[in-house]
Design a protein around this motif. Structure first.
Motif, PDB file in Angstrom:
ATOM      1  N   ARG A  98     -32.967 -11.952   9.492  1.00  7.16           N
ATOM      2  CA  ARG A  98     -34.250 -12.660   9.453  1.00  7.16           C
ATOM      3  C   ARG A  98     -35.359 -11.706   9.022  1.00  7.16           C
ATOM      4  O   ARG A  98     -35.165 -10.486   8.971  1.00  7.16           O
ATOM      5  N   LEU A  99     -36.513 -12.307   8.715  1.00 10.28           N
ATOM      6  CA  LEU A  99     -37.679 -11.516   8.359  1.00 10.28           C
ATOM      7  C   LEU A  99     -38.394 -11.007   9.614  1.00 10.28           C
ATOM      8  O   LEU A  99     -38.216 -11.548  10.708  1.00 10.28           O
ATOM      9  N   VAL A 100     -39.201  -9.986   9.434  1.00  8.54           N
ATOM     10  CA  VAL A 100     -40.034  -9.489  10.529  1.00  8.54           C
ATOM     11  C   VAL A 100     -41.056 -10.556  10.905  1.00  8.54           C
ATOM     12  O   VAL A 100     -41.627 -11.228  10.045  1.00  8.54           O
ATOM     13  N   GLY A 127     -50.678   1.014  -0.035  1.00  5.99           N
ATOM     14  CA  GLY A 127     -50.259   1.738  -1.234  1.00  5.99           C
ATOM     15  C   GLY A 127     -49.935   3.190  -0.944  1.00  5.99           C
ATOM     16  O   GLY A 127     -48.920   3.721  -1.414  1.00  5.99           O
ATOM     17  N   TRP A 128     -50.780   3.858  -0.156  1.00  5.11           N
ATOM     18  CA  TRP A 128     -50.506   5.252   0.207  1.00  5.11           C
ATOM     19  C   TRP A 128     -49.244   5.360   1.059  1.00  5.11           C
ATOM     20  O   TRP A 128     -48.438   6.282   0.879  1.00  5.11           O
ATOM     21  N   ALA A 129     -49.053   4.426   1.989  1.00  7.36           N
ATOM     22  CA  ALA A 129     -47.874   4.467   2.867  1.00  7.36           C
ATOM     23  C   ALA A 129     -46.585   4.359   2.055  1.00  7.36           C
ATOM     24  O   ALA A 129     -45.643   5.144   2.250  1.00  7.36           O
ATOM     25  N   LEU A 130     -46.529   3.388   1.137  1.00  6.57           N
ATOM     26  CA  LEU A 130     -45.317   3.216   0.337  1.00  6.57           C
ATOM     27  C   LEU A 130     -45.087   4.405  -0.602  1.00  6.57           C
ATOM     28  O   LEU A 130     -43.946   4.808  -0.836  1.00  6.57           O
ATOM     29  N   PHE A 180     -41.953  -5.242   3.581  1.00  5.94           N
ATOM     30  CA  PHE A 180     -41.528  -4.656   2.313  1.00  5.94           C
ATOM     31  C   PHE A 180     -40.438  -3.604   2.520  1.00  5.94           C
ATOM     32  O   PHE A 180     -39.506  -3.502   1.706  1.00  5.94           O
ATOM     33  N   VAL A 181     -40.551  -2.831   3.587  1.00  7.79           N
ATOM     34  CA  VAL A 181     -39.543  -1.792   3.843  1.00  7.79           C
ATOM     35  C   VAL A 181     -38.264  -2.400   4.399  1.00  7.79           C
ATOM     36  O   VAL A 181     -37.151  -1.941   4.091  1.00  7.79           O
ATOM     37  N   HIS A 182     -38.394  -3.440   5.208  1.00  2.41           N
ATOM     38  CA  HIS A 182     -37.225  -4.086   5.807  1.00  2.41           C
ATOM     39  C   HIS A 182     -36.404  -4.854   4.776  1.00  2.41           C
ATOM     40  O   HIS A 182     -35.161  -4.805   4.792  1.00  2.41           O
ATOM     41  N   CYS A 183     -37.081  -5.537   3.872  1.00  2.96           N
ATOM     42  CA  CYS A 183     -36.393  -6.437   2.947  1.00  2.96           C
ATOM     43  C   CYS A 183     -35.807  -5.730   1.727  1.00  2.96           C
ATOM     44  O   CYS A 183     -34.881  -6.256   1.110  1.00  2.96           O
ATOM     45  N   PHE A 184     -36.333  -4.550   1.382  1.00  2.00           N
ATOM     46  CA  PHE A 184     -35.935  -3.935   0.119  1.00  2.00           C
ATOM     47  C   PHE A 184     -35.643  -2.450   0.256  1.00  2.00           C
ATOM     48  O   PHE A 184     -36.271  -1.738   1.038  1.00  2.00           O
ATOM     49  N   GLU A 185     -34.670  -2.023  -0.535  1.00  2.00           N
ATOM     50  CA  GLU A 185     -34.534  -0.598  -0.846  1.00  2.00           C
ATOM     51  C   GLU A 185     -35.442  -0.348  -2.043  1.00  2.00           C
ATOM     52  O   GLU A 185     -35.430  -1.094  -3.012  1.00  2.00           O
ATOM     53  N   VAL A 222     -42.510 -11.684  -0.639  1.00  2.00           N
ATOM     54  CA  VAL A 222     -41.152 -11.136  -0.534  1.00  2.00           C
ATOM     55  C   VAL A 222     -40.190 -11.940  -1.390  1.00  2.00           C
ATOM     56  O   VAL A 222     -39.343 -11.378  -2.107  1.00  2.00           O
ATOM     57  N   GLU A 223     -40.306 -13.249  -1.351  1.00  2.00           N
ATOM     58  CA  GLU A 223     -39.414 -14.099  -2.143  1.00  2.00           C
ATOM     59  C   GLU A 223     -39.607 -13.863  -3.639  1.00  2.00           C
ATOM     60  O   GLU A 223     -38.633 -13.846  -4.405  1.00  2.00           O
ATOM     61  N   SER A 224     -40.854 -13.657  -4.062  1.00  2.00           N
ATOM     62  CA  SER A 224     -41.090 -13.418  -5.491  1.00  2.00           C
ATOM     63  C   SER A 224     -40.463 -12.096  -5.937  1.00  2.00           C
ATOM     64  O   SER A 224     -39.904 -12.009  -7.035  1.00  2.00           O
TER      65      SER A 224
END
Length: 535
Positions: free
Chosen positions: A366-368, A338-341, A485-490, A181-183
């Motif tokens: 905070r993170l999950v 990959g399919w989910a995203l 990935f879904v929580h941290c980013f649009e 996530v940080e990268s």
């Protein structure tokens, strides 16, 4: 006209026919050679009288002599078998060469075979690639049913994949996901940057798996090797059904299998040797035990205490078990995420609803964490819908009938293959209604359907004795990565690309990931106070 001359004409006709069919299938050389090697067998069978017994097989398409229905499977057999099932029904018999294969495409039929008659269909068919790749068919996933399989299953269930052991790896999953996530966050800070999610997710799942299995992250990626393994395992090898042509290696599968097996053996052997060499140092420094540590410890204990050869671990047993678990852990998890995203990008309203749940349960500061996952109900629905439409193994690993059976009024011969088309079940409109092919997580609201193999409408991990024992470990990693990935980013598609442009084609193999890499543009969405948890 003499009967011998007539037989020659018939043989010549079938050679031309088979060559023509396979030329259209882009494998003329392979199957023409197969046909030529089988002339004697054709002539022998033509002299036999038709069987007039009342043996009643399930319905199915007519096949070619020698080949049966092999030419109908194509590169994506689950799709082609689904089309055939629409004509012949939810229980269907095809011929893989001379070998009968039962294909089931409904929950009721799946339950009959995997639950009611599980004791008959709990074995695996003999396959050349399993013999070569899994150290003479050792390990768990492709091993025939018997005392050795029961022992290895017990080793995995009790010592490697129990809830306590899986929970002990929570910190590894959280750490590796936060690094990823940080990268991505760092990349997004520089503006609109396209991220190859397929590569990012694959490397993340691999890093988690390597740390859990080997105690360290390897600089050399194992993923290309696993992709080749899945392609080989997903192929229907003519030699498995017509053994006397095996030496010809008409499809080149033996050659490919031996080449990839040497790479696998080198990779796993290196890690085992490192553990043996550093055993004393690792004990002194009190390293967290990884999977290799546990298996080596069990091998030493069993060799001292067990009186039965089937209850002793050897070095090749350990290698086969590790390969089994790596296949189940890396490739399937990567494909599912990959399919989910991809589906979330195609359905922004679903992405928004999932993000809303994450904001409510976790917050934006905070993170999950692993403890949050049990409270994320809509995440569970999204995952179920992903695994319904895009099961990692659309045709469950084939089962094998150890004796004759009478099922649903049909005779099932001993030695039959059983293929459960979970991809086809997902598209059964009698089960999932008219919108069966739509991505619609809300279909699970108020519906008690779970993933653990008891509800045959949704069995991506199989059911019965051969159900995937690594299910809980795999689900934990998939849920954590997807939630983070879904929580941290649009996420949005690259400039100029619409949701209709997103390619959702599958690639061939035992598992079927997306054929094209998933590219998306991230925008960090958490508050600055969440950054500290990634440090």
């Amino acid at each position: 006209m003499s009967s011998s001359f007539f037989n020659v004409l018939v043989v010549f006709f079938y050679l031309v026919l088979i060559g023509l069919v396979c030329w259209l299938q882009s494998s003329a050389v392979t199957i023409t050679c197969l046909a030529l090697s089988s002339i004697t067998e054709i002539s022998r069978k033509m002299k036999k009288k038709k069987n007039s017994t009342s043996y009643r097989l399930p319905p199915g398409p007519n096949g070619l002599p020698i080949l049966g229905n092999l030419h109908m499977l194509g590169n994506l057999p689950h799709q082609n078998l689904h089309k055939l099932s629409l004509r012949y029904g939810p229980i269907m018999c095809i011929k893989l060469g001379p070998v009968p294969a039962i294909v089931v495409s409904s929950p009721d039929m799946a339950e009959l075979f995997l639950k009611t008659h599980d004791n008959i269909f709990a074995s695996r068919p003999a396959r050349d690639v399993s013999e070569i790749m899994f150290y003479k068919t050792k390990g768990m996933g492709f091993t025939p049913y018997g005392s050795y399989w029961r022992y290895v299953r017990k080793v995995c269930s009790v010592h490697l994949l129990n809830s306590s052991k899986i929970g002990s790896f929570d910190s590894i999953r959280e750490k590796e996901v936060s690094i990823a996530v940080e990268s991505i966050r760092s990349l997004s800070m520089s503006g609109e940057v396209e991220v190859n999610l397929t590569e990012k997710i694959g490397r993340l799942v691999e890093d988690i798996s390597h740390t859990i299995f080997f105690g360290y992250k390897d600089g050399e990626s194992f993923i290309p090797i696993l992709h080749e393994v899945m392609r080989i395992l997903g192929a229907f090898n003519v030699a498995d059904f017509i053994p006397y042509v095996g030496a010809l290696d008409l499809q080149g599968l033996d050659r490919r299998t031996k080449a990839i097996s040497r790479r696998i053996d080198k990779f796993i052997t290196r890690s085992i040797d490192d553990h043996l060499r550093e055993k004393v140092e690792r004990q002194q420094q009190k390293h967290q035990k990884d999977i290799i540590d546990i298996l080596l410890s069990l091998m030493n204990e069993d060799n001292e205490t067990s009186q039965h050869e089937d209850e002793k671990l050897s070095g090749s047993d350990i290698k086969a078990i590790v390969l089994d678990l790596l296949i189940g852990g890396i490739d399937t998890s990567t494909a599912t995420i990959g399919w989910a995203l991809a589906e979330l990008l195609r359905n922004p309203h679903v992405m928004k609803r999932l993000q809303k749940e994450l904001e409510t349960i976790v917050g934006m500061d905070r993170l999950v964490q692993e403890t949050d996952l049990v409270n994320l109900e809509y995440l569970d629905m999204v995952l179920k819908e992903t695994m319904r439409l895009h099961p990692a193994a659309p045709l469950l690993v084939p089962h094998y009938s150890m004796e004759e059976a009478k099922i649903n009024g049909y005779d099932i011969p001993k030695g039959s293959w059983l293929m459960v088309n979970v991809w086809g079940i997902a598209r059964n409109q009698q089960v999932w209604s008219q919108n069966a092919e739509d991505f619609y997580p809300e279909r699970f609201i108020g519906v008690d359907i779970e993933l653990k193999g008891k509800d045959f409408r949704l069995t991506p991990f199989g059911s019965g004795r051969r159900k995937c024992p690594g299910m809980e470990m795999g689900l934990k990693a998939v849920k954590m990565i997807l939630a983070q990935f879904v929580h941290c980013f649009e996420w949005k598609l690259p400039i100029g690309m619409s949701t209709e442009d997103l390619d959702m084609k599958e690639t061939a193999g035992l598992t079927v990931p997306r054929a094209e890499h998933l590219i998306a543009v991230p925008k960090y969405r958490l508050s600055s106070s969440a950054d500290a948890s990634m440090q």
